[in-house]
Write a protein that holds these residues in place. Structure first.
Motif, short mmCIF file in Angstrom:
data_model
loop_
_atom_site.label_atom_id
_atom_site.label_comp_id
_atom_site.label_asym_id
_atom_site.label_seq_id
_atom_site.Cartn_x
_atom_site.Cartn_y
_atom_site.Cartn_z
N LYS A 78 44.75 40.78 38.49
CA LYS A 78 43.42 40.99 39.06
C LYS A 78 43.23 42.48 39.22
CE LYS A 78 42.14 36.71 40.40
NZ LYS A 78 40.87 36.05 40.33
N ALA A 79 41.99 42.94 38.99
CA ALA A 79 41.68 44.36 39.11
C ALA A 79 40.43 44.53 39.96
CB ALA A 79 41.46 44.97 37.73
N GLY A 80 40.43 45.59 40.75
CA GLY A 80 39.28 45.89 41.59
C GLY A 80 39.61 46.98 42.58
N HIS B 99 49.48 42.45 39.72
CA HIS B 99 50.05 41.23 39.14
C HIS B 99 50.39 40.30 40.29
CE1 HIS B 99 53.00 38.50 37.36
NE2 HIS B 99 52.29 38.68 36.26
N TYR B 100 50.00 39.03 40.17
CA TYR B 100 50.21 38.09 41.27
C TYR B 100 50.78 36.77 40.76
CZ TYR B 100 46.08 35.62 39.60
OH TYR B 100 45.20 34.92 38.82
N GLU C 30 45.17 47.58 39.66
CA GLU C 30 45.47 46.37 38.91
C GLU C 30 46.72 45.76 39.52
OE1 GLU C 30 44.02 46.89 34.36
OE2 GLU C 30 45.86 47.92 34.91
N ASN D 284 32.73 39.53 44.73
CA ASN D 284 33.93 38.77 44.40
C ASN D 284 35.10 39.38 45.14
OD1 ASN D 284 32.89 36.87 42.56
ND2 ASN D 284 32.84 38.40 40.96
N GLU D 285 35.73 38.61 45.99
CA GLU D 285 36.87 39.09 46.76
C GLU D 285 38.12 38.31 46.35
OE1 GLU D 285 36.01 38.74 50.89
OE2 GLU D 285 34.52 40.32 50.85
N PHE D 286 39.23 39.01 46.30
CA PHE D 286 40.52 38.41 46.02
C PHE D 286 41.42 38.71 47.21
CE2 PHE D 286 44.83 39.04 44.03
CZ PHE D 286 45.10 37.69 43.85
N GLU E 213 50.56 32.59 41.85
CA GLU E 213 49.79 31.63 42.63
C GLU E 213 50.65 30.42 42.95
OE1 GLU E 213 45.76 28.88 42.34
OE2 GLU E 213 46.32 30.18 40.67
N TYR F 235 48.16 33.34 47.09
CA TYR F 235 48.36 34.37 46.08
C TYR F 235 49.29 35.45 46.62
CZ TYR F 235 44.27 32.13 44.10
OH TYR F 235 43.40 31.21 43.59
N GLN G 284 36.28 42.83 43.56
CA GLN G 284 36.18 42.85 42.11
C GLN G 284 34.75 43.15 41.67
OE1 GLN G 284 38.18 38.85 42.02
NE2 GLN G 284 39.09 39.79 40.22
#
Length: 141
Positions: free
Chosen positions: A36-38, A98-99, A96, A72-74, A101, A114, A59
């Motif tokens: 995911k990136a943001g 890496h996660y 960026e 958009n929230e992560f 789940e 996550y 995001q």
């Protein structure tokens, strides 16, 4: 040992094994992984009994339903202290992550499903680009 006791023992063993398999798949099986990136909006260390690192990534783009628009929230958790230290220095920057789940959250692992395991890049647009390339994930599922 009587026949009834053997039946109850067998049922008990099957129940314990079934519970252990369910627990593994619910809390330890990696359901998915990705990137995911943001912009890193929030990163905190909090908790009453189990202190965990929690973060929020904003995001690009918007999501919305009838009459509402939201960013958009992560929301994610971090278990590795080295990753947490990198993210503490990256507030307000484009990152960026890496996660992994999971299907369920554990109190000592964080409040979300996550779990971020590495920071791939950190960019600071105010300074014109990449601040530092960081480590890639060591294990990918």
């Amino acid at each position: 040992m009587s026949k009834t006791a053997k039946v109850f023992l067998g049922i008990g063993i099957v129940a314990v094994v079934a519970l252990a398999v369910w627990f593994f798949f619910r809390f330890y099986f990696v359901f998915g992984s990705g990137v995911k990136a943001g912009e890193l909006n929030l990163f905190v260390y909090k908790g009453y009994v189990f202190k965990t690192y929690e973060g929020r990534l904003i995001q690009a783009g918007y999501k919305g339903s009838t009459g509402t628009i939201q960013s958009n929230e992560f929301n994610f958790s971090v278990t590795d202290k080295k990753v947490a230290e990198k993210l503490e220095r990256s507030a307000g920057k484009f990152v960026e992550l890496h996660y992994k789940e999971y299907l369920g959250a554990l109190p000592w692992r964080g409040v979300t499903n996550y779990v971020v395991d590495s920071v791939l890049t950190v960019e600071d647009y105010a300074r014109g680009g990449i601040v530092e390339p960081l480590d890639a994930p060591t294990e990918v599922y």
